[in-house]
Design a protein around this motif. Structure first.
Motif, PDB file in Angstrom:
ATOM      1  N   ALA A   1     -12.076   1.255   3.510  1.00  0.00           N
ATOM      2  CA  ALA A   1     -10.671   0.863   3.385  1.00  0.00           C
ATOM      3  C   ALA A   1      -9.955   1.688   2.322  1.00  0.00           C
ATOM      4  CB  ALA A   1     -10.574  -0.629   3.075  1.00  0.00           C
ATOM      5  N   VAL A   2     -10.602   1.870   1.176  1.00  0.00           N
ATOM      6  CA  VAL A   2      -9.981   2.655   0.110  1.00  0.00           C
ATOM      7  C   VAL A   2      -9.847   4.115   0.539  1.00  0.00           C
ATOM      8  CG1 VAL A   2     -10.229   3.496  -2.255  1.00  0.00           C
ATOM      9  CG2 VAL A   2     -10.743   1.108  -1.708  1.00  0.00           C
ATOM     10  N   TYR A   3     -10.890   4.675   1.115  1.00  0.00           N
ATOM     11  CA  TYR A   3     -10.872   6.073   1.563  1.00  0.00           C
ATOM     12  C   TYR A   3      -9.717   6.318   2.526  1.00  0.00           C
ATOM     13  CZ  TYR A   3     -12.580  10.437   3.675  1.00  0.00           C
ATOM     14  OH  TYR A   3     -12.696  11.722   4.140  1.00  0.00           O
ATOM     15  N   GLU A   4      -9.605   5.466   3.537  1.00  0.00           N
ATOM     16  CA  GLU A   4      -8.587   5.673   4.571  1.00  0.00           C
ATOM     17  C   GLU A   4      -7.181   5.459   4.032  1.00  0.00           C
ATOM     18  OE1 GLU A   4      -9.024   6.975   7.400  1.00  0.00           O
ATOM     19  OE2 GLU A   4     -11.201   6.873   7.603  1.00  0.00           O
ATOM     20  N   THR A   5      -6.982   4.463   3.166  1.00  0.00           N
ATOM     21  CA  THR A   5      -5.635   4.222   2.648  1.00  0.00           C
ATOM     22  C   THR A   5      -5.215   5.280   1.643  1.00  0.00           C
ATOM     23  OG1 THR A   5      -6.467   2.649   0.985  1.00  0.00           O
ATOM     24  CG2 THR A   5      -5.687   1.730   3.087  1.00  0.00           C
ATOM     25  N   VAL A   6      -6.151   5.767   0.833  1.00  0.00           N
ATOM     26  CA  VAL A   6      -5.819   6.866  -0.080  1.00  0.00           C
ATOM     27  C   VAL A   6      -5.457   8.114   0.716  1.00  0.00           C
ATOM     28  CG1 VAL A   6      -6.707   8.446  -1.851  1.00  0.00           C
ATOM     29  CG2 VAL A   6      -7.163   5.998  -2.028  1.00  0.00           C
ATOM     30  N   LEU A   7      -6.213   8.398   1.777  1.00  0.00           N
ATOM     31  CA  LEU A   7      -5.900   9.547   2.635  1.00  0.00           C
ATOM     32  C   LEU A   7      -4.480   9.439   3.173  1.00  0.00           C
ATOM     33  CD1 LEU A   7      -9.016  10.259   4.919  1.00  0.00           C
ATOM     34  CD2 LEU A   7      -8.068  11.755   3.161  1.00  0.00           C
ATOM     35  N   GLU A   8      -4.158   8.296   3.757  1.00  0.00           N
ATOM     36  CA  GLU A   8      -2.854   8.150   4.407  1.00  0.00           C
ATOM     37  C   GLU A   8      -1.717   8.162   3.391  1.00  0.00           C
ATOM     38  OE1 GLU A   8      -1.341   5.723   8.157  1.00  0.00           O
ATOM     39  OE2 GLU A   8      -1.779   4.378   6.475  1.00  0.00           O
ATOM     40  N   ALA A   9      -1.850   7.391   2.316  1.00  0.00           N
ATOM     41  CA  ALA A   9      -0.773   7.312   1.335  1.00  0.00           C
ATOM     42  C   ALA A   9      -0.535   8.654   0.646  1.00  0.00           C
ATOM     43  CB  ALA A   9      -1.084   6.230   0.304  1.00  0.00           C
ATOM     44  N   THR A  10      -1.606   9.391   0.363  1.00  0.00           N
ATOM     45  CA  THR A  10      -1.475  10.681  -0.321  1.00  0.00           C
ATOM     46  C   THR A  10      -0.959  11.756   0.618  1.00  0.00           C
ATOM     47  OG1 THR A  10      -3.341  10.079  -1.756  1.00  0.00           O
ATOM     48  CG2 THR A  10      -2.682  12.394  -1.720  1.00  0.00           C
ATOM     49  N   ARG A  11      -1.495  11.786   1.812  1.00  0.00           N
ATOM     50  CA  ARG A  11      -1.122  12.824   2.781  1.00  0.00           C
ATOM     51  C   ARG A  11       0.359  12.764   3.136  1.00  0.00           C
ATOM     52  NH1 ARG A  11      -4.659  11.704   6.874  1.00  0.00           N
ATOM     53  NH2 ARG A  11      -6.188  13.260   6.245  1.00  0.00           N
ATOM     54  N   THR A  12       0.922  11.572   3.156  1.00  0.00           N
ATOM     55  CA  THR A  12       2.305  11.396   3.601  1.00  0.00           C
ATOM     56  C   THR A  12       3.300  11.259   2.451  1.00  0.00           C
ATOM     57  OG1 THR A  12       2.057   8.976   3.742  1.00  0.00           O
ATOM     58  CG2 THR A  12       1.499  10.254   5.706  1.00  0.00           C
ATOM     59  N   GLN A  13       2.840  11.339   1.201  1.00  0.00           N
ATOM     60  CA  GLN A  13       3.686  11.032   0.050  1.00  0.00           C
ATOM     61  C   GLN A  13       4.970  11.847   0.002  1.00  0.00           C
ATOM     62  OE1 GLN A  13       5.010   9.216  -3.447  1.00  0.00           O
ATOM     63  NE2 GLN A  13       3.523   8.602  -1.918  1.00  0.00           N
ATOM     64  N   HIS A  14       4.925  13.079   0.476  1.00  0.00           N
ATOM     65  CA  HIS A  14       6.102  13.951   0.376  1.00  0.00           C
ATOM     66  C   HIS A  14       6.906  13.979   1.662  1.00  0.00           C
ATOM     67  CE1 HIS A  14       4.734  15.140  -3.552  1.00  0.00           C
ATOM     68  NE2 HIS A  14       3.558  15.475  -3.050  1.00  0.00           N
ATOM     69  N   GLU A  15       6.558  13.128   2.627  1.00  0.00           N
ATOM     70  CA  GLU A  15       7.365  12.998   3.835  1.00  0.00           C
ATOM     71  C   GLU A  15       8.554  12.082   3.563  1.00  0.00           C
ATOM     72  OE1 GLU A  15       3.542  13.272   6.927  1.00  0.00           O
ATOM     73  OE2 GLU A  15       4.884  11.532   6.947  1.00  0.00           O
ATOM     74  N   GLU A  16       9.561  12.201   4.410  1.00  0.00           N
ATOM     75  CA  GLU A  16      10.733  11.322   4.311  1.00  0.00           C
ATOM     76  C   GLU A  16      10.361   9.939   4.798  1.00  0.00           C
ATOM     77  OE1 GLU A  16      13.540  11.989   2.843  1.00  0.00           O
ATOM     78  OE2 GLU A  16      12.800  13.992   2.365  1.00  0.00           O
TER      79      GLU A  16
END
Length: 236
Positions: free
Chosen positions: A221-236
């Motif tokens: 759960a932590v791995y997947e949520t960190v991936l998603e939140a970090t990967r998309t941080q600079h998107e609108e």
């Protein structure tokens, strides 16, 4: 896994009755109908506590305060939250890009919510310029577990979650700007592990390493949520 606050301000758990996440302007609030036994590295109250609200408060990048704990307590009063039952975390990351994942497993249910800003990414174990003042950036992780765990297992959960966070940052190639080395986190990360301790589960998890059913779920759960939140941080 999803990012519910990109299109809504409210998320109701699909597996834990009474667990709700809401984005209220400058904060995400997790609220529960029954208090949970929590372990946190948050600014307030930190350590072990009994809480029914967890607030992830977004502050400006230039936020400076001599006493952030008292600042948070004062704001709790304005928000209508009881400070003694509320955990407070600070972040500069986009709340809209928080990642949420829920799982059911071997006598437990789990919700993980992560916000991630990596401007101050850092690799633990290397010498660097350090400061006594608080500076936001921050990967904040909230793990809420409907189940029973010993306090040592809750500490173990923090270890597993930290390893998973570091693995996700490695996967994304996030580096510390000062030296170009792969980061293991940021300089101001925080975590909350909240456990219902509901006796109806009739099973107490004594460990939470990656080889246990609950530990493996926490890591995923932590791995997947960190991936998603970090990967998309600079998107609108």
């Amino acid at each position: 896994m999803s990012q519910p606050f990109r299109s809504s301000t409210r998320y109701e758990s699909t597996i834990w009755s009474g667990l709700r996440l809401q984005m209220l302007g400058d904060r995400i609030v997790a609220s529960l109908q029954e208090p949970v036994h929590a372990l946190s590295s948050a600014i307030h109250p930190g350590g072990f506590s009994l809480v029914d609200h967890i607030v992830n408060w977004k502050v400006p990048l230039d936020y400076r305060c001599d006493d952030p704990v008292m600042d948070f307590v004062r704001r709790c009063d304005g928000w209508g939250s009881k400070p003694e039952l509320t955990i407070g975390m600070l972040t500069a990351a986009k709340l809209t890009h928080a990642s949420v994942m829920e799982m059911e497993g071997d006598r437990f249910k789990l919700l993980c919510c992560t916000t991630s800003g990596t401007r101050n990414a850092a690799r633990a174990g290397l010498p660097r310029l350090t400061f006594s003042a608080y500076e936001p950036g921050t990967i904040n992780t909230v793990l809420l577990i409907d189940g029973q765990m010993t306090e040592s297992a809750m500490v173990n959960a923090v270890i597993t979650a930290t390893e998973a966070k570091a693995a996700a940052l490695h996967e994304l190639g996030i580096v510390e700007s000062a030296n170009g080395r792969l980061a293991t986190g940021t300089t101001t990360d925080a975590i909350v592990v909240g456990v219902s301790q509901r006796e109806s589960w009739q099973a107490i998890h004594a460990y939470a390493g990656v080889a246990t059913t609950i530990g493996c779920a926490i890591g995923e759960a932590v791995y997947e949520t960190v991936l998603e939140a970090t990967r998309t941080q600079h998107e609108e």
